[in-house]
Design an enzyme around this catalytic site. Structure first.
Site, PDB file in Angstrom:
ATOM      1  N   HIS A 116      -2.016   5.734  53.868  1.00 29.79           N
ATOM      2  CA  HIS A 116      -0.462   5.652  54.412  1.00 29.79           C
ATOM      3  C   HIS A 116       0.240   6.574  53.885  1.00 29.79           C
ATOM      4  CE1 HIS A 116      -1.256   2.236  57.139  1.00 29.79           C
ATOM      5  NE2 HIS A 116      -1.765   1.478  56.338  1.00 29.79           N
ATOM      6  N   ASP A 124     -12.424  -0.626  52.887  1.00 32.56           N
ATOM      7  CA  ASP A 124     -11.150  -0.705  53.862  1.00 32.56           C
ATOM      8  C   ASP A 124     -10.299   0.427  53.379  1.00 32.56           C
ATOM      9  OD1 ASP A 124      -9.534  -1.579  55.648  1.00 32.56           O
ATOM     10  OD2 ASP A 124      -8.862  -3.553  54.806  1.00 32.56           O
ATOM     11  N   PHE A 142       0.447  -2.221  55.281  1.00 30.38           N
ATOM     12  CA  PHE A 142      -0.638  -2.682  54.726  1.00 30.38           C
ATOM     13  C   PHE A 142      -1.743  -1.860  54.556  1.00 30.38           C
ATOM     14  CE2 PHE A 142       0.998  -6.767  56.927  1.00 30.38           C
ATOM     15  CZ  PHE A 142       1.113  -7.573  56.170  1.00 30.38           C
ATOM     16  N   ASN A 199      -3.935  -6.309  53.806  1.00 31.77           N
ATOM     17  CA  ASN A 199      -4.285  -7.244  54.854  1.00 31.77           C
ATOM     18  C   ASN A 199      -5.974  -7.220  54.982  1.00 31.77           C
ATOM     19  OD1 ASN A 199      -4.184  -9.340  56.455  1.00 31.77           O
ATOM     20  ND2 ASN A 199      -3.606  -8.170  58.186  1.00 31.77           N
ATOM     21  N   ARG A 259      -8.081   7.840  60.516  1.00 34.45           N
ATOM     22  CA  ARG A 259      -6.888   7.966  61.019  1.00 34.45           C
ATOM     23  C   ARG A 259      -6.659   9.143  62.065  1.00 34.45           C
ATOM     24  NH1 ARG A 259      -5.365   3.131  59.502  1.00 34.45           N
ATOM     25  NH2 ARG A 259      -4.483   2.944  57.411  1.00 34.45           N
ATOM     26  N   ASP A 271     -10.737  -4.245  64.502  1.00 37.84           N
ATOM     27  CA  ASP A 271     -10.313  -4.035  63.089  1.00 37.84           C
ATOM     28  C   ASP A 271      -9.017  -3.376  63.033  1.00 37.84           C
ATOM     29  OD1 ASP A 271     -10.494  -4.695  60.227  1.00 37.84           O
ATOM     30  OD2 ASP A 271      -9.991  -2.890  59.946  1.00 37.84           O
ATOM     31  N   HIS A 318     -10.878   3.866  57.350  1.00 40.80           N
ATOM     32  CA  HIS A 318      -9.766   4.203  58.343  1.00 40.80           C
ATOM     33  C   HIS A 318      -9.679   5.787  57.988  1.00 40.80           C
ATOM     34  CE1 HIS A 318      -9.064   0.096  59.610  1.00 40.80           C
ATOM     35  NE2 HIS A 318      -8.959  -0.342  58.368  1.00 40.80           N
ATOM     36  N   ASN A 322      -9.075   1.873  64.823  1.00 41.23           N
ATOM     37  CA  ASN A 322      -7.550   1.508  65.072  1.00 41.23           C
ATOM     38  C   ASN A 322      -6.791   3.120  64.913  1.00 41.23           C
ATOM     39  OD1 ASN A 322      -8.294   1.507  62.515  1.00 41.23           O
ATOM     40  ND2 ASN A 322      -6.545   0.125  61.884  1.00 41.23           N
TER      41      ASN A 322
HETATM   42  O1  DOR Z   1      -4.815  -3.367  54.779  1.00 41.49           O
HETATM   43  C1  DOR Z   1      -5.394  -3.103  55.777  1.00 41.49           C
HETATM   44  N1  DOR Z   1      -5.154  -1.854  56.580  1.00 41.49           N
HETATM   45  N2  DOR Z   1      -6.041  -3.954  56.460  1.00 41.49           N
HETATM   46  C2  DOR Z   1      -6.303  -3.829  57.911  1.00 41.49           C
HETATM   47  O2  DOR Z   1      -7.029  -4.609  58.357  1.00 41.49           O
HETATM   48  C3  DOR Z   1      -6.041  -2.411  58.718  1.00 41.49           C
HETATM   49  C4  DOR Z   1      -5.641  -1.386  57.636  1.00 41.49           C
HETATM   50  C5  DOR Z   1      -5.209  -0.392  58.038  1.00 41.49           C
HETATM   51  O3  DOR Z   1      -5.642   0.327  59.210  1.00 41.49           O
HETATM   52  O4  DOR Z   1      -4.163   0.372  57.633  1.00 41.49           O
HETATM   53 ZN    ZN Z   2      -9.131  -5.384  58.756  1.00 42.30          ZN
END
Ligand code: DOR
Ligand code: ZN
Length: 429
Positions: A309, A305, A323, A278, A64, A152, A62, A94
């Site tokens: 954050h 993954d 998550f 997650n 961002r 996702d 990700h 996402n």
């Molecule tokens: O822990 C996670 N963070 N699982 C996900 O599926 C999405 C991801 C996020 O975009 O922060």
């Molecule tokens: Zn995911």
């Protein structure tokens, strides 16, 4: 600039090579792999004691950007990737806006061209706004250059929508990746469901919330024949279902993250937001099952993954923390120690899991050191021990439970299309 890598242990699983030799990079490509290469004008890199592998490839990050640049940008995320030995990363859709139209994808491709230290492939959204209702225009997204399709961050809840998505993806010739989760079963869960969640008074996410969704997708693949890749598999039941589906000859592949094979749910006793992700960290039996599934080929690749954050989103009560954790800079060392040093798999197999197989799954360039191939290469010191510190993190975020952890195996040099992006462990400005 041309480069001559001298006396490395060159490991190229795809071409059955594992020997001490030299590798010459010319004009962004691998020109020669042999003993005692002579080249005038190339910068020589003394790689004695280092392994030379095809650059690592991550099917799940990700980044961002656009939308959440405070957490990470394409610039910071790809520098973090280079530090971890990755030469290609696939970014999940996402973002804000989501990667759901050719226009949004083209805008991201422009940023990638300017800012990225490593190759970035975009995974387009399956549905508009990732809302799980209307399919995006797969043909247009493919034309814009996406590697695969996924929503996702969330699953496609409606089975009929997923079925239609798989049919359309088959026509478009695009693989689909599934964040397999039954949201009704997850409910308001924040960690793995079991004795520990009861003891801590936290709402649980059951193994079934993943494995039931995995089973649904497998049934759909049977009907549609589309290639489907499972993101972040975390439970023993999912491994069993995937193993069975593969035996039946279905076109299914799956990944596991380093956190799901190095940490268990007991970490949640700390109530730290940095162990909330997650799918959640699972029980010890699941962790063992993931390792065995990586060993026996049920799981095809390791993906991070990487999910940055901000502190205010993580350093809060466990229930409210978002998550996800970052993972690009620690993935190789964690996998090396847990899987190779423990004797579970060979180093060659680890390179397959982190480079050869991810290239194959999404039909990406890379995963090979064959002359003529793009020079995407990682040089790694397997003996180097280090302690992961907050100060060295190149991601814009710090949400990782591995700070302070002793690690073994450090990436020293990375070449991306022949550019020397990581030099002696430092990313070039
Ligand atoms: O822990 C996670 N963070 N699982 C996900 O599926 C999405 C991801 C996020 O975009 O922060
Ligand atoms: Zn995911």
């Amino acid at each position: 600039m041309n480069y001559l890598i001298k006396n490395a242990r060159v490991i190229d699983p795809k071409n059955n090579l594992d020997e001490i030799c030299d590798l010459l990079i010319e004009n962004g490509k691998i020109a020669q792999v042999a003993k005692n290469i002579k080249s005038s004008g190339a910068e020589v890199i003394d790689a004695k004691g280092l392994i030379c592998a095809p650059g690592l490839i991550d099917t799940h990050v990700h980044l961002r950007e656009p939308g959440y640049e405070g957490k990470e940008t394409i610039l910071s995320g790809t520098r973090s990737a280079a530090k971890g030995g990755f030469t290609t990363v696939c970014m999940m859709p996402n973002t804000n806006p989501a990667m759901d139209s050719a226009q949004h994808i083209k805008a991201a491709v422009d940023i990638i061209k300017n800012d990225a230290s490593v190759n970035v492939k975009i995974i387009g959204a399956l549905t508009a706004g990732r809302k799980g209702k209307e399919l995006t225009d797969f043909a247009a997204l493919k034309k814009a250059g996406i590697a695969a399709l996924s929503d996702d961050g969330s699953p496609v809840e409606d089975g009929a929508v997923m079925q239609a998505a798989l049919q359309e993806a088959f026509k478009a010739g695009l693989p689909v990746t599934s964040h397999a989760e039954d949201l009704k079963l997850s409910g308001k869960g924040v960690m793995n469901e079991g004795f520990i969640s009861s003891k801590l008074g936290l709402a649980g996410i059951s193994n079934e919330s993943e494995s039931k969704a995995v089973e649904r997708e497998i049934a759909l693949v049977k009907e549609t024949k589309t290639a489907l890749h499972f993101s972040h598999i975390s439970t023993k039941e999912s491994c069993k279902a995937i193993r069975k589906a593969k035996k039946e000859g279905l076109q299914i592949t799956a990944e596991a993250t380093p956190h799901h094979f190095t940490l268990t749910e007991s970490e949640c006793e700390s109530f730290s937001g940095n162990v909330k992700m997650n799918p959640p960290l699972r029980a010890a039996a699941d962790v063992e099952a993931i390792k065995l599934a990586l060993q026996d080929g049920t799981l095809d690749n390791i993906a991070t993954d990487h999910a940055p954050h901000a502190p205010h989103e993580k350093e809060v009560e466990f229930d409210y923390a978002l998550f996800g954790i970052i993972g690009l800079e620690t993935a190789f060392a964690l996998a090396y120690e847990t899987l190779v040093e423990s004797g579970l798999i060979t180093l060659k197999k680890l390179i397959e899991l982190m480079s050869v197989n991810p290239a194959k799954i999404f039909k990406l360039e890379g995963g090979t050191l064959k002359p003529g191939a793009r020079a995407d290469i990682a040089l790694i010191d397997l003996k180097k021990e280090w302690v992961y510190t907050q100060e060295e993190i190149l991601s814009s975020s710090r949400n990782t439970p591995y700070i302070g952890r002793r690690l073994k195996g450090r990436v020293e040099h990375v070449f991306v299309s022949g550019r020397h992006v990581l030099k002696d462990g430092r990313v070039n400005e």
